[in-house]
Design an enzyme around this catalytic site. Structure first.
Site, PDB file in Angstrom:
ATOM      1  N   VAL A   1       3.229  -3.201   4.300  1.00 28.50           N
ATOM      2  CA  VAL A   1       2.870  -4.033   5.441  1.00 28.50           C
ATOM      3  C   VAL A   1       1.406  -3.798   5.841  1.00 28.50           C
ATOM      4  O   VAL A   1       0.731  -4.697   6.312  1.00 28.50           O
ATOM      5  CB  VAL A   1       3.807  -3.789   6.654  1.00 28.50           C
ATOM      6  N   CYS A   2       0.952  -2.647   5.619  1.00 34.70           N
ATOM      7  CA  CYS A   2      -0.383  -2.321   6.090  1.00 34.70           C
ATOM      8  C   CYS A   2      -1.474  -3.163   5.462  1.00 34.70           C
ATOM      9  O   CYS A   2      -2.370  -3.648   6.146  1.00 34.70           O
ATOM     10  CB  CYS A   2      -0.660  -0.835   5.902  1.00 34.70           C
ATOM     11  N   PRO A   3      -1.483  -3.391   4.154  1.00 35.33           N
ATOM     12  CA  PRO A   3      -2.612  -4.135   3.604  1.00 35.33           C
ATOM     13  C   PRO A   3      -2.726  -5.527   4.216  1.00 35.33           C
ATOM     14  O   PRO A   3      -3.836  -6.014   4.404  1.00 35.33           O
ATOM     15  CB  PRO A   3      -2.306  -4.206   2.102  1.00 35.33           C
TER      16      PRO A   3
ATOM     17  N   GLU B   1      -2.276  -6.391   7.230  1.00 40.86           N
ATOM     18  CA  GLU B   1      -3.032  -6.247   8.467  1.00 40.86           C
ATOM     19  C   GLU B   1      -4.509  -6.006   8.186  1.00 40.86           C
ATOM     20  O   GLU B   1      -5.373  -6.587   8.829  1.00 40.86           O
ATOM     21  CB  GLU B   1      -2.469  -5.092   9.304  1.00 40.86           C
ATOM     22  N   LEU B   2      -4.777  -5.162   7.200  1.00 39.84           N
ATOM     23  CA  LEU B   2      -6.185  -4.878   6.897  1.00 39.84           C
ATOM     24  C   LEU B   2      -6.890  -6.127   6.392  1.00 39.84           C
ATOM     25  O   LEU B   2      -8.048  -6.386   6.749  1.00 39.84           O
ATOM     26  CB  LEU B   2      -6.301  -3.734   5.898  1.00 39.84           C
TER      27      LEU B   2
END
Lengths: 197, 197, 197, 197, 197, 197, 197, 197, 197, 197
Positions: free
Chosen positions: I50-52, I54-55
Site C-alpha cells: 500500500v505504501c508505494p 501513497e508515495l
C-alpha cells in the site's frame, strides 16, 4: 482555607460585556487601581432559569453599589461567546439582555480553581484504563466575594446551586464595612446603616 | 475548597450551656439524628464587644429558627470554663447572660482547623532555633454554616472580624432552602418566603 | 528533651496586665535585657478553681521575688480579653483581681508548643474523612521555668493538672541558683539560704 | 514533650544495692505491681560532692516516703561496679555508705535517653572524617519523677547540675497527689497536708 | 572495617591522671605532635577485678614503652571522677593506686563509638512505645591500638571481656614496627628484636 | 564493628591443601560441628617473603594447637591453583612445601569483605567515565581470629602488612580462653597457663 | 553494552614483566601515546593448564604483532607476585618462562569490573546475616580486545573458560582494521590480507 | 556484562526466509529443543556492501555447520519486508539471493537491546524541548554468538561496522567446544580439530 | 497531547533522496528557513504494497504542493540504504522509482518517538529475566503533519496501517490554511478554494 | 501517543439533543453495543461562526453516514444548557436549529483531557502566590475520531481552530475502512469506493 483577611488572587480572566467586547479583568487590580470596593458574584451556568434573576437583581441595584463606590462583576465558567449570546437574549426568553456590568468567562477555570468553588468531586485515576476523571459539571457554586479598596477579602459566602442570593444583604455588608473603615468601630449583629450601631 | 454540597465534618466538640454543663456536640449528628437543620455560627472570642450582640441576636431569633425546624449552635475556641463565666456575666456588663443555645468550646481547634476558618497565617519553621510559629491569634473569623437535615452544607459565609452578621438573612436562606426542599424549585435572587418565587 | 542548660525559646507572646494593656513579652529578652532572673509559671485555664490560688500565691510573694532580682510572669493559652475579664473578677468570685504581674495569652500556642507542655495527645489523620484531630483540651500542664540572667533555663518542673505548686520551693531554688552564681559552689540537697551549704 | 499525664517508660534497667546485688528494675512495674507510688531521682555522677548529700537526704527521709506508700529509687549512668564501690565508701570520704534504696546503673542510657535528660548537645556528623560526635559528658541532669500507682507520671522536675533538690518538696507533692486521689479535690498553691486545702 | 593502615580518629577525649587533673587528650595528636608511638588500651569498667591487673601490668612496663619512644594511654567509658576514685583506691583493695599514665574517660563514647568496640547489640526501635533500646552495658571490649609516629594504626586487637592481655606481645609488635621503620624489612613470624629477622 | 562476642560469619569458602584437593570450608561449622576452637589467620599474598615464615611457624606449632583442641586454617585471596603451586615450591625457594593445614582461597572475597580486612580504600565513582575504582591491591591485612567451640569470636587482631605475628601469643590466648571456660575465672594481664592467674 | 566503537576505559593497572618489575599500565594511553594498536587478552588464572599455551602462542607471534604496529598485553586478576612466580616457572613445568610482554595484575578488579568480564553471578544480600556474597571465582573469562591507535575498541571477543583462542584470527582482524584505515574500504567476510578484498 | 556462561535471552523474534514466510524464532529454544548448537550473527543493515559477503560466506559454509550439528541464523533490525526484498535481489546486484537460513527481523529491537549491541549512544533528555534523543543509527554492530545445546553462550564477539568476520574461526570455536564437550579437555590456544590438543 | 498549535519538534533526521545522497533534514527549520509550508507524511515500511501508491500519489501532486509554497517530505523508520534500494526498484516491481522528494530514514526513531506514532505497545520489564520488551513492529502509523511557515502544526492526522490517505484532502487543508492566513477568515466545513467560504 | 489502533476511552459523558434531553453517552459502548462505526467530531465553542457550518454539514450528511452503519456524535466543552440554547437558535442567527445528532457537553473535560485535545498550555505553579494557572481557553481543537464496530480508533485527525473539516473525506475513510474489513485488502492512496483499489 478562608480567603477573608487575605488578598484576592491576582489573576487576569477573560470577560465579556454587552458591547460584545472580550477583555481581561483582574479583580484584585480593579479594586486597588480604582480605589473601589468590588462585589464579585459567581453563578453556575448561562442559559439556566435561576441565574438570570440574580443577574437582573444585581443590574437593578447597580446604582446602589455605585453610590457605595463598589464595582459589580459577574462570573461563570462559560465562554465569552456564550455570555454574548445570553446578553443578546431578551429577558422574557430567559436571557440577560440589559445587563451592563462585565461578566467573567473563566472557561479555563484559573480563578474558580484558585477559589475552590467548582463542584467537582472524586478526582480519580483509574490505573487499568489510565484515565483521570472527576464527578460534577465543573461549574461553580453561587459564591460571592466582597473585596475592599486594598484588595482584601472582607466577606465570602457560598450558596448551594438552587439557593438564590439577596442583593440587599450584600449592600448591608458593604455599608458595615464602610462604617468600620470610617468609624473604626466594629459593627454588631444586624447592624444596618442609618440604624444605631 | 467549598464545604457547600458536602457533609459537614463528623467531629465531637466540647460545648457549654447556661446550666454549666460540659457536653459533647457533633454538629453533623445533631442534624441527621434530629432530622433538623442546623445553623452554626462562629465568633472570634468571648469577652469582646461585638460578639455579644451577635449572640443576643441569635437568642432573640431562637423562636424563628425553632419554627423552621432549625437548631442554633454558637462556637468559639475559648474553653467551657470561659464560656460559663461569660454566660454568667450580665448583658449590660458585656456578658451573654440569657443565652440558652449551646456554645462549642473548640479549644483544641479540631473543628475550626477542619473548616479552615482560623486567622493564623505564615506557619513557619525557623531552622536556626528549631521553632515552629504562626501569626495571628489562632481564633476564628465570623463563619456561619447552614446544614440541612442530611448533614449537607447548603450555605457557608465568612465575615472578617469587625463585620457583624444579619440574623434575618440566615432566616431567609433557611426559608429558601425549605422552599427548594418542598417545591423542588430553584429560588431566584432576593427570594423571600411569602413573596412569589 | 530537657530545656535545662539551654536558652529559653526566643519568642514574642501576647500578654495582658491589670491595666488592660495588650503587649508583647519575650521571656528570653526579659531576662537578658533586664539582667534579671525570670520565673514563668503556666496554669491550664482561666476561670477555674485551683488556678486562682496559684496566681494569688505568686502575687503574695512578689516582694520576695523582687528582692531576688526575679521577674514573675504567669501564662495560659486563654486570650487577652479573657485574662482581662478574669483580672476584673473579684477574688471571692473566683477571680484574680489584684494580680499585677503580666500574664501571657498564648492563644496561638507558639510558646506552649515549643515547650511541649500542651495536654494534647493522639494526633491523628483520618484518611477516610481527611480530618486531623487531637485529644485533650489543648491547654498546658502546670509547668514552671526558672531562667537566669543569661536566659539559660536552670529549673523546669511540670505538675499534672490537679496538683498545685509551692511558691516557697521556687524561692529556695532561686536562692540556690544565686548561691552558685555568687559562690561558685554547688548546692547540696535540701540547701536553704541562711543555712550552711 | 512532657511525660506528665503519660505512662512512665516501660524499661528494665540494671540496678545495684548495698548488698552488692546486681538486678533489673522496671520503674513502671515497680509502681503498678506493688501498687505504690515511686519517686525516681537522677543525679549526674558517682564520686562527686553534691550528689552524696542528695542521696543521704533521700535515705534520711526513707521512713517518710514509706509512710506515704512510696518507693525511692536513685539513678545515674555509672556502672553497678562503680555504684558498689561508692556504696562502700564512708560518708566522710565522700561516699554513700548507708544508702539502702536501689540505684539504677543506666550505663547503656536506655532510660535516660527515653527521658531526654542527658546533657549531650550538638550531635554532629563530620563528613570529612566520618565521625559522629556529641558535646557534654553524656550524664543526666538532676531530674526527678513522681509516678502514681498506675504508673502515670504526676510530676517531673529537672535542675541544672549545680542546684540540689529539696526532699520535703517532693513529700509535699506526694501528699498533694494523695489528697487528690482520696478527696478528688484539686490542690491549690502552697497546699500542705494538714493545712486546709 | 579495619583501622590498620588508616589514621587514628582525630578526637579530643576527657582524661584523668593521678594528680586529679581533668584534661583533654587527642590520641592522634599525641602521636604526631610528640613524634612518638602510642599504645592505647581499653578496658571495660573501673572497679572490676581483671582490669586492675592489666593497668598495673602496663604501669610496670612503662619504662620499656618509654625506651621505645611509646606513650601509654589507658581508656574506659567511666567518668573522670570515677577514675580518680579508683586511682585513689589502694591496689590491695582492688584499686589502681600508683598508675601514672593518663586514662581516657570517654563517658560520651565519642571515641569508643568511632572505633566500634562497644558491647551494645540489638539496637531497636519499638514502634508501639516509641522507645529506642540497646542490649549490653555500653562498655568496651579489651581493645588495643598501636599507632605510629604519623598517627597510622599499625596494630589493632580485641579480646573478649574475660581474656586479659599480654604486655610483652605489644612490646614485641612495637619492636617489629620499629625494625620495619628502620630497616625497611618486613618482620617474619615470631620475630623478636635481637633475634635474626 | 568488633566481631568479638559475635558468631563468626557463616560462609563456605574454597580451600586447597597439600594433596591438591579443592574443597569448601565453613569456618563457623568447623568450630561447631567439630566442637573445636579454630585459629584462622590471613596473610596478604602467596609468593611473598614474609608470609611463608608465618605459614611455616603455624605449621611448626600444629601439635601445640592440636593439643589445645584447636584447628589451624590459613587464608589469602589467591586462587586454589596458586596455593597449590606455592605448596609445591620448596621452602628454600620461598615456598610453603610442608604445610599441611588447609588454606582458604577466598578469590571472590566473600569472607574477607564480610570481615572488613581488605586493604582497598577510596571506593569512587567517576561520573564522567562511569567507572567505579578502588585503591589498594584488594588483598587482606594480617588478620587473626580465635573462635571458640560455639563459633563465637573471642579474639581478633590485625597487623599491618609488614608486621609478622607471634604464634606463641595466640597459644597464650587460647590457653586463657580455655582457663575461662574451665574455671569460670577471668584471666588477668600477662596470664600464662601454669603461672598463677 | 558493547565496548566496540567506544574508547577503552582509562585506568591504570598494576603489571609485571619478566624482569620482576611492578609498574602501572594504562591500556588506553599505551595505544594513544605510542600511536599503536593494542591487543589485550585476559585469561582466568595463573598456574592452570590451558592458559600457558595461550600465553606462549602470543609470545610466539610477538614479531607478527610488532610488524603490525601492535602491542601485546596479557592480563589476569592474580597479583604481580604470582605472575612473577609463574614467569619463573619453566614451560615444561606448566610455567610461562620466556614470556616477555607485560601481564596486568588486576587484583583489585578495577579494569575487569569495568569490562564486565568477571565470572561472578548472583550478587546477594542476606538480610538475616547481613552478608553480601557472590558466586563464582571472581576471575575473568577469556576476553580479548583490539584497540586502535585512537584508543577505540574495534573488536571484542569472549570465550568461555575452556575454549582457547586463535592468535591468527586476531592477526587477521588487525590486518582488516589496518586495511580499513588505509583504504577506507570495508572488509568483507573472510577477508585476509593479500587476498582480494 | 558478558553473556558467556549464561543462558541466551529467551525471546521470540520475527524472522524471514527465502520463501517469503514471516515466522517467529526463539534462538534459545532453537538450541534446546533441537539439541543443536546455534551460531547467530548480526550485521548492521540490509542493502549495504560488506554485509552480503558475510551472508554469502555463511551460506557457503552451511554444510560445515550442519555437519557440526549447528544451526545458522542471521539477524539485523530491518523489517521482514526488507529482508524479503534483499533475498530477491541477485547477488551481483548487491543482494543475497540464494541465502536459505532464516534472518531475524528485529525491528522492535527487543533482542538487540537485550544483547546491548546497538550503536546508539548519548541517550539524552532535553528539558527545554521535552525531547528524548539518541545518537547513532540504532542498528547493530557485527556481533556473533555461539550457543551450545543447553542454550548457554560459549562465545561472543563483536566487530566494529567495517570489519568483516571469518567464518572459519567460528567453525574452529565450534570444534573446540565440541572437543571440550566430548573429551572434557580444555582446548589450548590455536587448537584446531585434527591437530593435537 | 495534540501537536496542533505547537511548534513541530526541532530535530535533525537522516534522509535519502533519489540521488542516493544521505543528508540531514530538520522539518521545523525547513519550514522556517524556507518560509514554506511543509507536509510530512509517514508510512509504515518500505517494500510493502500500500505504501508505494501513497508515495507515488504525493509525487504526482508535487506540482500542486509547489504552487502552494509547500514542501513534501516522506518518512519511515527504514534506513537510508533501504530507501535507496526502494527508490531504485521500478514502480511495476513494487518500487518507488521516480519519487524525487526526500524521505526521512528515522531508524533511531528520534522523531517518531517524539510524535508518539510508533505502533509499539505493552512496554514491559520481566523481573525474572531482566528483559525489557515491547509488542509491535516499532514502525509508524500513517501519520501526516501540515506545518505552516512559522513551524506551527496546523493539522495532524493518523490512519491505521491499512487505510490509505487522500492527497486532495491535504491540498484542501493547505488551501484553507492559506485562506485563513491571507483573509483572516475562519474556513467553514467543506470549504474549498474557489468556492465561497 | 496515537489513539489509532487502541480502544477509544471508556467514559460516560453528558450529552444534549434537540429534544432538550440531557443523557449520558459512552462513545465506546455506542460502537460496540450497536455494532456500528462512530464518527465523533469536536468543535471549540458553541455560538461561534465557523462551528455551525460544520455542525450543519454533518447534519446534511447524516443519511450517508447512516447508510454506512455509522453514528454521528458532535462534542464541545459547553454545558447542556448552552447546547440547548444553541439548538434553539435559528441557523440564520448563527444557531444550529435542525441538528438531530447528540452533542456531548464535556464541561468537566473528562473525555477531552483523556484525548489530549484541549488548547491549554503552560500549566504553571506560582510559588509566591500559590496559584496554578494555565494558558488557553480550555476548549478543544477540531479533533475527529473514526471508531470501528469493536471500539478501535481507525482514524484520528486534529485541525487548528480556524480550519474547517471536509465531511466527504471522513466518508471516504469510512468507505476505505469498510473495504478493508470486507475485502481484507489494504486501501492505497486516494482510494475511493467504486474506483478500483
Amino acid at each position: 482555607m478562608a480567603f477573608v483577611g487575605k488578598k484576592f488572587p491576582n489573576l487576569n480572566v477573560d470577560a465579556m460585556n454587552d458591547m460584545g467586547d472580550t477583555f481581561k479583568v483582574n479583580v484584585l487590580e480593579e479594586a486597588i487601581n480604582n480605589k473601589k470596593k468590588v462585589i464579585l458574584f459567581w453563578y453556575p451556568k448561562d442559559f439556566t432559569f435561576v441565574c438570570p434573576t440574580e443577574l437582573h437583581a444585581f443590574q437593578a441595584a447597580l446604582g446602589e453599589f455605585d453610590k457605595r463606590n463598589t464595582i459589580v462583576i459577574g462570573a461563570s465558567c462559560d465562554t465569552p461567546e456564550v455570555h454574548f449570546a445570553w446578553l443578546n437574549t431578551p429577558k422574557n426568553n430567559g436571557g440577560i439582555e440589559g445587563v451592563t456590568y462585565p461578566i467573567l468567562a473563566d472557561s479555563n477555570r484559573n480563578l474558580a480553581s484558585a477559589l475552590g468553588i467548582l463542584d467537582i468531586t472524586n478526582e480519580q485515576y483509574n490505573e487499568e484504563t489510565g484515565l483521570y476523571t472527576v464527578e460534577g459539571d465543573n461549574v461553580t457554586y453561587r459564591a460571592t466575594y466582597i473585596i475592599d479598596e486594598n484588595g482584601i477579602v472582607q466577606h465570602e459566602g457560598i450558596n448551594n446551586m438552587p439557593i438564590g442570593r439577596n442583593v440587599n444583604e450584600f449592600i448591608r455588608i458593604i455599608d458595615a464595612l464602610t462604617h468600620v473603615q470610617e468609624k473604626g468601630e466594629v459593627c454588631p449583629a444586624n447592624w444596618e446603616d442609618g440604624k444605631n450601631a
